[in-house]
Design a protein around this motif. Structure first.
Motif, PDB file in Angstrom:
ATOM      1  N   PHE A  56       2.649   6.319  22.601  1.00  7.26           N
ATOM      2  CA  PHE A  56       2.570   6.809  21.220  1.00  7.26           C
ATOM      3  C   PHE A  56       2.039   5.711  20.298  1.00  7.26           C
ATOM      4  N   PHE A  57       1.289   6.134  19.290  1.00  9.24           N
ATOM      5  CA  PHE A  57       0.816   5.232  18.239  1.00  9.24           C
ATOM      6  C   PHE A  57       1.311   5.766  16.894  1.00  9.24           C
ATOM      7  N   ALA A  58       1.151   4.939  15.842  1.00  8.02           N
ATOM      8  CA  ALA A  58       1.643   5.335  14.518  1.00  8.02           C
ATOM      9  C   ALA A  58       0.567   5.145  13.456  1.00  8.02           C
ATOM     10  N   SER A  59       0.746   5.886  12.345  1.00  6.52           N
ATOM     11  CA  SER A  59      -0.081   5.665  11.151  1.00  6.52           C
ATOM     12  C   SER A  59       0.875   5.403   9.989  1.00  6.52           C
ATOM     13  N   VAL A  60       0.331   4.864   8.898  1.00  5.93           N
ATOM     14  CA  VAL A  60       1.150   4.689   7.705  1.00  5.93           C
ATOM     15  C   VAL A  60       0.418   5.265   6.501  1.00  5.93           C
ATOM     16  N   GLY A  61       1.158   6.110   5.734  1.00  5.16           N
ATOM     17  CA  GLY A  61       0.537   6.713   4.560  1.00  5.16           C
ATOM     18  C   GLY A  61       1.470   7.688   3.882  1.00  5.16           C
ATOM     19  N   VAL A  62       1.029   8.154   2.701  1.00  7.36           N
ATOM     20  CA  VAL A  62       1.813   9.123   1.924  1.00  7.36           C
ATOM     21  C   VAL A  62       0.965  10.371   1.689  1.00  7.36           C
ATOM     22  N   HIS A  63       1.447  11.485   2.216  1.00  3.26           N
ATOM     23  CA  HIS A  63       0.757  12.771   2.193  1.00  3.26           C
ATOM     24  C   HIS A  63       0.576  13.289   0.759  1.00  3.26           C
ATOM     25  N   PRO A  64      -0.565  13.945   0.474  1.00  2.47           N
ATOM     26  CA  PRO A  64      -0.804  14.451  -0.882  1.00  2.47           C
ATOM     27  C   PRO A  64       0.130  15.582  -1.332  1.00  2.47           C
ATOM     28  N   ASP A  65       0.907  16.175  -0.427  1.00  3.58           N
ATOM     29  CA  ASP A  65       1.796  17.267  -0.831  1.00  3.58           C
ATOM     30  C   ASP A  65       3.116  16.795  -1.434  1.00  3.58           C
ATOM     31  N   THR A  73       1.424   1.067  -2.956  1.00 12.45           N
ATOM     32  CA  THR A  73       0.354   0.220  -3.475  1.00 12.45           C
ATOM     33  C   THR A  73      -0.558  -0.156  -2.312  1.00 12.45           C
ATOM     34  N   VAL A  74      -1.738  -0.637  -2.637  1.00 10.44           N
ATOM     35  CA  VAL A  74      -2.662  -1.093  -1.597  1.00 10.44           C
ATOM     36  C   VAL A  74      -1.981  -2.175  -0.756  1.00 10.44           C
ATOM     37  N   GLU A  75      -1.348  -3.132  -1.421  1.00 13.57           N
ATOM     38  CA  GLU A  75      -0.742  -4.272  -0.728  1.00 13.57           C
ATOM     39  C   GLU A  75       0.341  -3.802   0.244  1.00 13.57           C
ATOM     40  N   GLU A  76       1.158  -2.847  -0.226  1.00 15.84           N
ATOM     41  CA  GLU A  76       2.238  -2.326   0.612  1.00 15.84           C
ATOM     42  C   GLU A  76       1.696  -1.685   1.892  1.00 15.84           C
ATOM     43  N   LEU A  77       0.679  -0.847   1.717  1.00 10.49           N
ATOM     44  CA  LEU A  77       0.096  -0.159   2.871  1.00 10.49           C
ATOM     45  C   LEU A  77      -0.524  -1.163   3.848  1.00 10.49           C
ATOM     46  N   VAL A  78      -1.217  -2.141   3.302  1.00  7.57           N
ATOM     47  CA  VAL A  78      -1.852  -3.153   4.158  1.00  7.57           C
ATOM     48  C   VAL A  78      -0.785  -3.912   4.946  1.00  7.57           C
ATOM     49  N   GLN A  79       0.292  -4.240   4.263  1.00  6.78           N
ATOM     50  CA  GLN A  79       1.363  -4.988   4.920  1.00  6.78           C
ATOM     51  C   GLN A  79       2.018  -4.151   6.025  1.00  6.78           C
ATOM     52  N   LEU A  80       2.300  -2.875   5.740  1.00  9.20           N
ATOM     53  CA  LEU A  80       2.929  -2.012   6.748  1.00  9.20           C
ATOM     54  C   LEU A  80       1.983  -1.734   7.917  1.00  9.20           C
ATOM     55  N   ALA A  81       0.683  -1.746   7.634  1.00  9.86           N
ATOM     56  CA  ALA A  81      -0.301  -1.477   8.693  1.00  9.86           C
ATOM     57  C   ALA A  81      -0.521  -2.685   9.597  1.00  9.86           C
ATOM     58  N   ASP A  82       0.028  -3.816   9.199  1.00 11.30           N
ATOM     59  CA  ASP A  82      -0.164  -5.046   9.973  1.00 11.30           C
ATOM     60  C   ASP A  82       0.809  -5.091  11.148  1.00 11.30           C
ATOM     61  N   HIS A  83       0.580  -4.225  12.095  1.00 17.19           N
ATOM     62  CA  HIS A  83       1.446  -4.088  13.275  1.00 17.19           C
ATOM     63  C   HIS A  83       0.552  -3.553  14.395  1.00 17.19           C
ATOM     64  N   PRO A  84       0.681  -4.086  15.610  1.00 11.80           N
ATOM     65  CA  PRO A  84      -0.248  -3.657  16.675  1.00 11.80           C
ATOM     66  C   PRO A  84      -0.219  -2.169  16.991  1.00 11.80           C
ATOM     67  N   THR A 108      -5.716   9.460  -7.344  1.00  7.79           N
ATOM     68  CA  THR A 108      -5.390   8.030  -7.433  1.00  7.79           C
ATOM     69  C   THR A 108      -4.762   7.544  -6.124  1.00  7.79           C
ATOM     70  N   ARG A 109      -3.821   8.319  -5.607  1.00  7.02           N
ATOM     71  CA  ARG A 109      -3.151   7.948  -4.348  1.00  7.02           C
ATOM     72  C   ARG A 109      -4.168   7.889  -3.199  1.00  7.02           C
ATOM     73  N   PHE A 110      -5.088   8.838  -3.191  1.00  3.87           N
ATOM     74  CA  PHE A 110      -6.121   8.874  -2.148  1.00  3.87           C
ATOM     75  C   PHE A 110      -6.976   7.604  -2.203  1.00  3.87           C
ATOM     76  N   ARG A 111      -7.380   7.221  -3.425  1.00  5.17           N
ATOM     77  CA  ARG A 111      -8.181   5.997  -3.589  1.00  5.17           C
ATOM     78  C   ARG A 111      -7.414   4.775  -3.088  1.00  5.17           C
ATOM     79  N   ARG A 115      -8.732   2.153  -0.174  1.00  2.18           N
ATOM     80  CA  ARG A 115      -8.812   0.699  -0.411  1.00  2.18           C
ATOM     81  C   ARG A 115      -7.956  -0.058   0.603  1.00  2.18           C
ATOM     82  N   ALA A 116      -6.789   0.476   0.910  1.00  3.49           N
ATOM     83  CA  ALA A 116      -5.907  -0.171   1.888  1.00  3.49           C
ATOM     84  C   ALA A 116      -6.546  -0.163   3.276  1.00  3.49           C
ATOM     85  N   ALA A 117      -7.166   0.960   3.629  1.00  8.67           N
ATOM     86  CA  ALA A 117      -7.801   1.063   4.949  1.00  8.67           C
ATOM     87  C   ALA A 117      -8.920   0.031   5.085  1.00  8.67           C
ATOM     88  N   ILE A 118      -9.691  -0.125   4.030  1.00 12.40           N
ATOM     89  CA  ILE A 118     -10.790  -1.098   4.065  1.00 12.40           C
ATOM     90  C   ILE A 118     -10.217  -2.513   4.180  1.00 12.40           C
TER      91      ILE A 118
END
Ligand SMILES: [Zn+2]
Ligand SMILES: [Zn+2]
Length: 258
Positions: A56-65, A73-84, A108-111, A115-118
Protein backbone atom coordinates in the motif's frame (compact mmCIF):
# COMPACT_ATOMS: atom_id res chain seq x y z
CA UNK A 1 -1.08 -7.90 -11.86
CA UNK A 2 -3.18 -4.83 -11.23
CA UNK A 3 -3.02 -1.65 -9.11
CA UNK A 4 -5.96 0.14 -7.51
CA UNK A 5 -4.79 3.74 -7.99
CA UNK A 6 -7.39 5.29 -5.64
CA UNK A 7 -9.10 3.88 -2.57
CA UNK A 8 -10.12 4.94 0.94
CA UNK A 9 -9.15 1.90 3.02
CA UNK A 10 -9.11 3.92 6.24
CA UNK A 11 -12.88 4.53 6.02
CA UNK A 12 -14.62 2.56 8.80
CA UNK A 13 -16.49 0.00 6.66
CA UNK A 14 -13.20 -1.03 4.99
CA UNK A 15 -10.71 -0.54 7.85
CA UNK A 16 -12.51 -3.19 9.92
CA UNK A 17 -12.21 -5.78 7.13
CA UNK A 18 -8.58 -5.38 6.18
CA UNK A 19 -7.53 -9.07 6.38
CA UNK A 20 -10.47 -10.13 4.15
CA UNK A 21 -9.77 -7.32 1.69
CA UNK A 22 -6.08 -8.19 1.46
CA UNK A 23 -6.96 -11.84 0.82
CA UNK A 24 -9.42 -10.83 -1.91
CA UNK A 25 -6.80 -8.58 -3.49
CA UNK A 26 -4.30 -11.42 -3.55
CA UNK A 27 -6.86 -13.84 -5.00
CA UNK A 28 -7.54 -11.38 -7.84
CA UNK A 29 -3.87 -10.43 -8.44
CA UNK A 30 -4.47 -6.84 -7.33
CA UNK A 31 -0.97 -6.33 -5.95
CA UNK A 32 -0.95 -2.69 -4.93
CA UNK A 33 -3.28 0.07 -3.78
CA UNK A 34 -2.88 3.80 -3.27
CA UNK A 35 -4.68 4.93 -0.10
CA UNK A 36 -5.98 8.47 -0.45
CA UNK A 37 -6.12 11.08 2.26
CA UNK A 38 -9.13 13.44 2.36
CA UNK A 39 -8.44 15.55 5.49
CA UNK A 40 -5.40 16.37 7.61
CA UNK A 41 -6.81 14.55 10.68
CA UNK A 42 -7.31 11.35 8.64
CA UNK A 43 -3.79 11.41 7.18
CA UNK A 44 -2.11 9.49 10.06
CA UNK A 45 -4.53 6.56 9.47
CA UNK A 46 -3.83 6.59 5.75
CA UNK A 47 -0.10 6.74 6.33
CA UNK A 48 -0.30 3.89 8.88
CA UNK A 49 -1.92 1.67 6.25
CA UNK A 50 1.03 2.32 3.92
CA UNK A 51 3.60 1.90 6.68
CA UNK A 52 2.19 -1.43 7.84
CA UNK A 53 1.55 -2.95 4.40
CA UNK A 54 4.35 -2.97 1.85
CA UNK A 55 1.80 -3.18 -1.01
CA UNK A 56 0.00 0.00 0.00
CA UNK A 57 1.02 3.60 -0.65
CA UNK A 58 -0.39 6.88 0.70
CA UNK A 59 -1.24 10.39 -0.46
CA UNK A 60 -1.68 13.56 1.56
CA UNK A 61 -4.31 16.20 0.88
CA UNK A 62 -7.64 17.80 1.75
CA UNK A 63 -10.65 16.95 -0.43
CA UNK A 64 -12.70 19.83 -1.91
CA UNK A 65 -15.94 18.49 -0.36
CA UNK A 66 -14.90 19.38 3.21
CA UNK A 67 -15.64 23.03 3.84
CA UNK A 68 -15.25 23.74 7.56
CA UNK A 69 -12.05 21.90 8.23
CA UNK A 70 -8.41 22.60 9.04
CA UNK A 71 -7.01 24.34 5.96
CA UNK A 72 -3.59 23.03 4.87
CA UNK A 73 -0.67 25.32 4.06
CA UNK A 74 1.87 24.60 1.35
CA UNK A 75 4.56 24.06 3.99
CA UNK A 76 2.40 21.61 5.95
CA UNK A 77 1.62 19.50 2.90
CA UNK A 78 5.26 19.47 1.80
CA UNK A 79 6.35 18.40 5.26
CA UNK A 80 3.75 15.60 5.49
CA UNK A 81 4.66 14.43 1.98
CA UNK A 82 8.29 14.03 3.01
CA UNK A 83 7.97 10.30 3.67
CA UNK A 84 9.01 7.42 1.39
CA UNK A 85 5.51 5.93 1.37
CA UNK A 86 3.73 9.20 0.50
CA UNK A 87 3.79 9.11 -3.28
CA UNK A 88 1.31 11.88 -4.21
CA UNK A 89 -0.47 15.07 -3.18
CA UNK A 90 -4.29 14.91 -3.00
CA UNK A 91 -6.96 14.25 -3.41
CA UNK A 92 -7.51 17.85 -4.32
CA UNK A 93 -9.47 19.71 -6.98
CA UNK A 94 -12.87 21.30 -7.44
CA UNK A 95 -16.38 19.99 -6.85
CA UNK A 96 -19.22 22.29 -7.89
CA UNK A 97 -21.71 19.41 -7.78
CA UNK A 98 -21.78 18.65 -4.05
CA UNK A 99 -21.32 22.20 -2.81
CA UNK A 100 -22.84 25.45 -4.05
CA UNK A 101 -22.36 29.14 -3.37
CA UNK A 102 -19.07 31.03 -3.23
CA UNK A 103 -16.46 28.33 -3.65
CA UNK A 104 -13.42 30.58 -3.84
CA UNK A 105 -12.02 28.68 -0.84
CA UNK A 106 -12.00 25.49 -2.97
CA UNK A 107 -9.99 27.20 -5.67
CA UNK A 108 -7.55 28.62 -3.10
CA UNK A 109 -7.14 25.19 -1.49
CA UNK A 110 -6.58 23.63 -4.92
CA UNK A 111 -3.83 26.16 -5.71
CA UNK A 112 -2.19 25.38 -2.35
CA UNK A 113 -2.04 21.69 -3.28
CA UNK A 114 -0.54 22.34 -6.71
CA UNK A 115 2.15 24.57 -5.16
CA UNK A 116 2.88 21.90 -2.55
CA UNK A 117 3.14 19.19 -5.22
CA UNK A 118 5.63 21.26 -7.19
CA UNK A 119 7.65 22.01 -4.05
CA UNK A 120 7.60 18.35 -2.98
CA UNK A 121 8.24 17.00 -6.49
CA UNK A 122 5.32 14.58 -6.18
CA UNK A 123 2.37 14.17 -8.59
CA UNK A 124 -1.21 15.35 -8.00
CA UNK A 125 -4.40 13.36 -7.55
CA UNK A 126 -7.18 15.55 -8.91
CA UNK A 127 -10.90 15.28 -8.24
CA UNK A 128 -13.08 17.34 -10.58
CA UNK A 129 -16.85 17.35 -10.70
CA UNK A 130 -19.01 19.83 -12.62
CA UNK A 131 -15.98 22.13 -12.60
CA UNK A 132 -13.82 21.02 -15.54
CA UNK A 133 -13.18 24.47 -16.96
CA UNK A 134 -11.93 26.00 -13.70
CA UNK A 135 -9.97 22.85 -12.89
CA UNK A 136 -8.00 22.95 -16.15
CA UNK A 137 -7.58 26.73 -15.90
CA UNK A 138 -6.07 26.56 -12.40
CA UNK A 139 -3.88 23.58 -13.34
CA UNK A 140 -2.57 25.66 -16.24
CA UNK A 141 -2.12 28.88 -14.22
CA UNK A 142 -0.26 27.09 -11.42
CA UNK A 143 2.00 25.08 -13.72
CA UNK A 144 0.69 21.66 -12.67
CA UNK A 145 2.42 20.24 -15.75
CA UNK A 146 5.68 20.48 -13.77
CA UNK A 147 4.63 17.48 -11.66
CA UNK A 148 1.72 15.92 -13.56
CA UNK A 149 -0.64 13.51 -11.88
CA UNK A 150 -3.97 11.83 -12.43
CA UNK A 151 -7.53 12.96 -13.09
CA UNK A 152 -9.19 10.44 -10.82
CA UNK A 153 -12.65 8.89 -11.30
CA UNK A 154 -12.87 10.59 -14.67
CA UNK A 155 -16.39 11.44 -15.90
CA UNK A 156 -15.71 14.38 -18.23
CA UNK A 157 -15.57 14.25 -22.04
CA UNK A 158 -12.65 13.53 -24.36
CA UNK A 159 -11.89 17.25 -24.85
CA UNK A 160 -11.24 17.67 -21.12
CA UNK A 161 -9.24 14.42 -21.05
CA UNK A 162 -7.10 15.77 -23.88
CA UNK A 163 -6.50 19.10 -22.07
CA UNK A 164 -5.41 17.20 -18.96
CA UNK A 165 -3.17 14.88 -20.97
CA UNK A 166 -1.61 17.91 -22.66
CA UNK A 167 -0.58 18.99 -19.14
CA UNK A 168 1.06 15.59 -18.64
CA UNK A 169 -1.79 14.04 -16.67
CA UNK A 170 -3.11 10.47 -16.69
CA UNK A 171 -6.80 9.56 -16.81
CA UNK A 172 -8.17 7.12 -14.22
CA UNK A 173 -11.41 5.19 -14.61
CA UNK A 174 -13.52 3.86 -11.75
CA UNK A 175 -16.44 1.41 -11.56
CA UNK A 176 -18.60 4.04 -13.29
CA UNK A 177 -17.21 2.75 -16.61
CA UNK A 178 -19.07 -0.54 -15.98
CA UNK A 179 -22.45 1.19 -15.50
CA UNK A 180 -24.86 0.64 -18.37
CA UNK A 181 -25.86 4.32 -18.65
CA UNK A 182 -22.29 5.69 -18.54
CA UNK A 183 -22.07 5.96 -22.31
CA UNK A 184 -19.78 9.00 -22.49
CA UNK A 185 -17.34 7.58 -19.90
CA UNK A 186 -17.19 4.33 -21.90
CA UNK A 187 -16.42 6.38 -25.01
CA UNK A 188 -13.52 8.19 -23.30
CA UNK A 189 -12.21 4.87 -21.94
CA UNK A 190 -12.04 3.62 -25.52
CA UNK A 191 -10.11 6.65 -26.77
CA UNK A 192 -7.58 7.54 -24.06
CA UNK A 193 -4.15 6.29 -25.18
CA UNK A 194 -3.23 3.06 -23.42
CA UNK A 195 -0.08 4.66 -22.00
CA UNK A 196 -2.16 7.31 -20.14
CA UNK A 197 -4.77 5.09 -18.55
CA UNK A 198 -5.14 4.13 -14.89
CA UNK A 199 -7.79 2.11 -13.05
CA UNK A 200 -9.21 2.61 -9.57
CA UNK A 201 -12.08 1.68 -7.29
CA UNK A 202 -12.57 4.85 -5.18
CA UNK A 203 -13.74 2.27 -2.64
CA UNK A 204 -15.83 2.14 -0.51
CA UNK A 205 -17.87 4.03 -3.14
CA UNK A 206 -18.82 3.21 -6.74
CA UNK A 207 -18.62 -0.58 -6.76
CA UNK A 208 -18.48 -1.83 -10.35
CA UNK A 209 -21.03 -4.14 -11.93
CA UNK A 210 -21.79 -6.89 -10.76
CA UNK A 211 -21.41 -5.41 -7.26
CA UNK A 212 -23.07 -2.06 -7.98
CA UNK A 213 -24.64 -0.59 -4.83
CA UNK A 214 -22.54 -2.75 -2.48
CA UNK A 215 -19.44 -1.72 -0.52
CA UNK A 216 -16.53 -1.50 -2.92
CA UNK A 217 -12.98 -2.72 -2.19
CA UNK A 218 -9.69 -2.74 -4.16
CA UNK A 219 -10.08 -6.34 -5.39
CA UNK A 220 -13.02 -5.19 -7.55
CA UNK A 221 -10.71 -3.03 -9.68
CA UNK A 222 -10.40 -6.15 -11.82
CA UNK A 223 -13.93 -5.53 -13.12
CA UNK A 224 -12.97 -2.00 -14.15
CA UNK A 225 -9.99 -3.31 -16.14
CA UNK A 226 -12.12 -6.09 -17.67
CA UNK A 227 -14.71 -3.57 -18.88
CA UNK A 228 -12.05 -1.32 -20.42
CA UNK A 229 -10.47 -4.33 -22.16
CA UNK A 230 -13.82 -5.34 -23.61
CA UNK A 231 -14.60 -1.77 -24.75
CA UNK A 232 -11.23 -1.50 -26.48
CA UNK A 233 -11.39 -5.08 -27.79
CA UNK A 234 -8.00 -5.92 -26.32
CA UNK A 235 -7.00 -8.48 -23.72
CA UNK A 236 -7.44 -8.02 -19.99
CA UNK A 237 -3.69 -8.66 -19.65
CA UNK A 238 -2.91 -5.73 -21.94
CA UNK A 239 -4.98 -3.34 -19.79
CA UNK A 240 -3.53 -4.78 -16.57
CA UNK A 241 0.03 -4.49 -17.84
CA UNK A 242 -0.35 -0.96 -19.25
CA UNK A 243 -2.22 0.50 -16.27
CA UNK A 244 0.29 -1.03 -13.84
CA UNK A 245 3.28 0.28 -15.80
CA UNK A 246 1.59 3.69 -16.02
CA UNK A 247 1.02 3.75 -12.28
CA UNK A 248 4.68 3.14 -11.44
CA UNK A 249 5.86 5.56 -14.14
CA UNK A 250 3.64 8.33 -12.72
CA UNK A 251 4.11 7.62 -9.01
CA UNK A 252 7.83 7.25 -9.26
CA UNK A 253 8.26 7.13 -5.47
CA UNK A 254 6.10 3.97 -5.26
CA UNK A 255 8.20 0.83 -4.93
CA UNK A 256 6.87 -2.12 -6.88
CA UNK A 257 6.68 -5.38 -4.94
CA UNK A 258 5.95 -8.58 -6.83
ZN1 LIG B 1 -12.64 12.04 -5.54
ZN1 LIG C 1 -11.52 9.52 -3.43
Amino acid sequence: MLVDSHCHLNFPNLANQLPEIKAAMQANAVNHALCISVTLPDFPEVLALAEHNEHFFASVGVHPDYEDIQEPTVEELVQLADHPKVVAIGETGLDYFRLKGDLEWQRTRFRTHIRAAIAAGKPLIIHTRSAAEDTIRIMTEEGANQVGGVMHCFVEDMAVAQQAMDLGFYISFSGIVTFKNAKSVKEVAKQVPLDRLLVETDSPYLAPVPYRGKTNNPSYVKHVAEEIASLREISYEAVAQASTDNFFRLFKHAKRIN
